[in-house]
Enzyme design. Structure first.
Site, PDB file in Angstrom:
ATOM      1  N   ASN A   1      21.293 -15.678  13.011  1.00 16.49           N
ATOM      2  CA  ASN A   1      20.506 -16.575  13.865  1.00 16.49           C
ATOM      3  C   ASN A   1      21.084 -17.990  13.888  1.00 16.49           C
ATOM      4  OD1 ASN A   1      18.602 -14.557  14.468  1.00 16.49           O
ATOM      5  ND2 ASN A   1      17.635 -14.897  12.476  1.00 16.49           N
TER       6      ASN A   1
ATOM      7  N   HIS B   1      20.286 -20.500  16.608  1.00 18.16           N
ATOM      8  CA  HIS B   1      19.222 -19.915  17.428  1.00 18.16           C
ATOM      9  C   HIS B   1      17.886 -20.641  17.360  1.00 18.16           C
ATOM     10  CE1 HIS B   1      22.100 -16.773  18.060  1.00 18.16           C
ATOM     11  NE2 HIS B   1      21.257 -16.065  18.769  1.00 18.16           N
TER      12      HIS B   1
ATOM     13  N   HIS C   1      16.158 -20.900  20.839  1.00 22.44           N
ATOM     14  CA  HIS C   1      14.876 -20.285  21.199  1.00 22.44           C
ATOM     15  C   HIS C   1      13.905 -21.334  21.713  1.00 22.44           C
ATOM     16  CE1 HIS C   1      15.775 -16.672  18.370  1.00 22.44           C
ATOM     17  NE2 HIS C   1      16.154 -16.426  19.603  1.00 22.44           N
TER      18      HIS C   1
END
Ligand SMILES: NC(=O)c1ccc[n+]([C@@H]2O[C@H](COP(=O)([O-])OP(=O)(O)OC[C@H]3O[C@@H](n4cnc5c(N)ncnc54)[C@H](O)[C@@H]3O)[C@@H](O)[C@H]2O)c1
Length: 333
Positions: A220, A223, A227
């Site tokens: 991730n 991320h 997101h």
């Protein structure tokens, strides 16, 4: 053809990467399969031949199609066609197809084998590998899902020839992430070797931590901001573009915390710029909204947890200093 094995004991499977990899479908079909349900989208013109009786099931395009309604449609169509637990689902498409068809395969008859044939760069280096499947709810992305490892993944480099340039660039954002997870000289490799190097990296991480109990969280990298940017609003960013901005933000945070030096920060900027990806926060973004979304990120464990580079490599780090998060965002406008 480059072959990588995702080593998960009895759930191990091969990933074949190369030009024409889709033609190896018959070789990787589970033993005894009688029929194959091919799931794809309009506009993806990549015929596959499983060498057994097959039918094609088409789903809609985009994140809106990645929902429980599509899973129900697929399962009902498969039931109507008579798909059994001894058959196979073949998902031919980008992450939307492999996530949705993979989840439907995980729940239909309590689990039917699935083979992924990812047709986007993002799908080949990330979405199709590692067994995470799932769909969105109106309340959030990927909220319903299952770990359901495929029987094989065929990354056909030829499929990428028809990919719209923006989608290709989005895949490069996800690829850039691997440059900081230990893949050396990624930008200098021919495309098939670059895809294979990313697959090998992801396969190693997944083999060490299939269900994201710990180490898998490093996938991730970049991320948390990505997101938040994707959820916050209509900034016209593809996923990989948002990840690219997130990688630079994570590097800025790591630099501010003294975890990396200026040279390593510059390396992040160089890799992202080298792929012609964005590295600034869009001017209209509401920073307060992003900070609120950080705290809600489902990867957050007891506070705002970022994946950051550092002396021991990339690892989850908890950040309590909201000023640091805010100032670093402001500086990246
Ligand atoms: N499961 C995981 O581990 C994982 C990891 C990363 C991302 N994802 C998911 O992947 C999804 C994004 O995937 P994506 O970026 O592949 O987008 P996508 O699946 O929406 O594909 C992008 C577009 O390209 C089209 N397309 C696909 N292949 C094509 C081809 N060869 N030629 C022409 N057009 C083609 C698709 O029809 C679509 O319109 C997100 O839903 C994300 O949550 C999952």
């Amino acid at each position: 053809m480059i072959e990588i094995v995702v080593a998960l004991a009895e759930r191990s499977y091969p990933v074949l990467v190369g030009i024409g990899a889709r033609h190896r479908l018959l070789d990787v079909l589970p033993i005894g399969v009688g029929r194959a349900a091919i799931v794809t989208q309009p506009g993806i013109d990549l015929p596959v031949d499983p060498g057994v009786e097959c039918a094609t099931f088409t789903i809609g395009d985009g994140e809106e199609a990645k929902d429980l309604g599509t899973v129900e449609d697929l399962c009902r169509s498969w039931a109507g066609w008579g798909l059994t637990r001894g058959d196979v689902v073949v998902a031919v498409g980008g992450g939307v197809v492999t996530d949705t068809a993979g989840f439907a395969a995980a729940v239909f008859h309590r689990g039917v084998a699935v083979i992924h044939v990812p047709t986007t760069l993002l799908g080949q280096v990330d979405a199709a590998i590692g067994g995470k499947t799932g769909v969105n709810l109106p309340e959030g992305k990927n909220l319903v899902g299952a770990f359901w490892q495929p029987s094989a993944v065929l990354c056909d480099i030829e499929a990428l020839e028809t990919l719209p340039p923006r989608e290709y660039r989005s895949g490069l954002g996800e690829m850039a992430k691997y440059a900081f997870l230990g893949v050396e000289d990624l930008a200098d490799l021919p495309l098939d070797e670059a895809v294979a190097a990313c697959v090998r990296c992801k396969a190693d991480v997944v083999a060490a931590d299939e269900r994201e109990g710990g180490r898998r969280a490093i996938l991730n990298y970049g991320h948390t901001l990505a997101h938040a940017l994707e959820t916050a609003g209509d900034y016209d960013l593809r996923h990989g573009e948002a990840v690219a901005i997130g990688l630079v933000y994570a590097a800025e945070l790591a630099r501010a915390l003294g975890r990396i030096d200026d040279a390593r920060l510059a390396a992040h900027r160089r890799v992202v710029a080298g792929y012609d990806l964005p590295m600034t926060i869009p001017p209209t973004v509401d920073i307060d909204q992003l900070l609120g979304l950080f705290a809600r990120d489902k990867k957050a464990v007891g506070g705002v947890t970022f994946v950051l580079d550092g002396p021991a490599g990339v690892e989850p780090v908890r950040i309590g200093d909201e000023h640091l998060l805010r100032d670093t965002l402001e500086a990246m406008r």
